[in-house]
Design a protein around this motif. Sequence first.
Motif, PDB file in Angstrom:
ATOM      1  N   VAL A 130      40.770  36.742  38.143  1.00 22.86           N
ATOM      2  CA  VAL A 130      41.063  38.137  38.459  1.00 22.86           C
ATOM      3  C   VAL A 130      42.578  38.366  38.388  1.00 22.86           C
ATOM      4  CG1 VAL A 130      40.942  39.895  40.261  1.00 22.86           C
ATOM      5  CG2 VAL A 130      39.038  38.329  39.936  1.00 22.86           C
ATOM      6  N   LEU A 131      42.967  39.447  37.740  1.00 22.33           N
ATOM      7  CA  LEU A 131      44.384  39.796  37.623  1.00 22.33           C
ATOM      8  C   LEU A 131      44.756  40.812  38.696  1.00 22.33           C
ATOM      9  CD1 LEU A 131      44.264  40.496  33.809  1.00 22.33           C
ATOM     10  CD2 LEU A 131      45.354  38.523  34.848  1.00 22.33           C
ATOM     11  N   THR A 132      45.985  40.726  39.161  1.00 22.64           N
ATOM     12  CA  THR A 132      46.517  41.766  40.038  1.00 22.64           C
ATOM     13  C   THR A 132      47.184  42.787  39.124  1.00 22.64           C
ATOM     14  OG1 THR A 132      46.867  40.211  41.840  1.00 22.64           O
ATOM     15  CG2 THR A 132      48.127  42.265  41.915  1.00 22.64           C
ATOM     16  N   ILE A 133      46.668  43.988  39.130  1.00 21.14           N
ATOM     17  CA  ILE A 133      47.190  45.031  38.236  1.00 21.14           C
ATOM     18  C   ILE A 133      48.221  45.873  38.985  1.00 21.14           C
ATOM     19  CG2 ILE A 133      46.587  47.036  36.807  1.00 21.14           C
ATOM     20  CD1 ILE A 133      45.480  44.362  35.723  1.00 21.14           C
ATOM     21  N   THR A 134      49.369  46.040  38.339  1.00 17.41           N
ATOM     22  CA  THR A 134      50.448  46.864  38.889  1.00 17.41           C
ATOM     23  C   THR A 134      50.863  47.858  37.811  1.00 17.41           C
ATOM     24  OG1 THR A 134      52.197  45.421  38.060  1.00 17.41           O
ATOM     25  CG2 THR A 134      51.307  44.908  40.252  1.00 17.41           C
ATOM     26  N   LYS A 135      51.687  48.823  38.189  1.00 17.64           N
ATOM     27  CA  LYS A 135      52.149  49.773  37.163  1.00 17.64           C
ATOM     28  C   LYS A 135      52.988  49.056  36.112  1.00 17.64           C
ATOM     29  CE  LYS A 135      56.110  51.437  39.768  1.00 17.64           C
ATOM     30  NZ  LYS A 135      56.742  52.502  40.465  1.00 17.64           N
ATOM     31  N   GLU A 136      53.586  47.902  36.476  1.00 16.94           N
ATOM     32  CA  GLU A 136      54.406  47.134  35.530  1.00 16.94           C
ATOM     33  C   GLU A 136      53.558  46.458  34.446  1.00 16.94           C
ATOM     34  OE1 GLU A 136      54.908  46.960  38.914  1.00 16.94           O
ATOM     35  OE2 GLU A 136      56.787  48.084  38.913  1.00 16.94           O
ATOM     36  N   ASN A 137      52.373  45.931  34.801  1.00 18.12           N
ATOM     37  CA  ASN A 137      51.565  45.208  33.805  1.00 18.12           C
ATOM     38  C   ASN A 137      50.351  46.002  33.321  1.00 18.12           C
ATOM     39  OD1 ASN A 137      49.670  44.970  35.880  1.00 18.12           O
ATOM     40  ND2 ASN A 137      49.698  42.750  35.930  1.00 18.12           N
TER      41      ASN A 137
END
Length: 101
Positions: free
Chosen positions: A3-10
Amino acid sequence: MSVLTITKENYQKEVTESDCPVLLDFWASWCGPCRMVSPVVDEIAEENANVKVGKVNVDEQQELAAQFGVMSIPTLVVIRGGKIANQAVGARPKAQILSML
């Protein structure tokens, strides 16, 4: 796939430019139903190599939550080709989440 942690950066790289469907789980640590859905989402990530799974912490990523119009959590969103293909609000059983994909 983990699972990826999604941020506005990625977000652009991991979601918009993804070659495969992306399941996003909008959640918060204080949300009971989110804690129920989280292990199910983790299972889906481990069992489905053809699906990218990301979690968006709405407290830390308010901009992304607003972009998706998230008013209640958990909110699950499926993205295909950079566009929303499916969306559901509230805790769901695994079979229902898989059917969204």
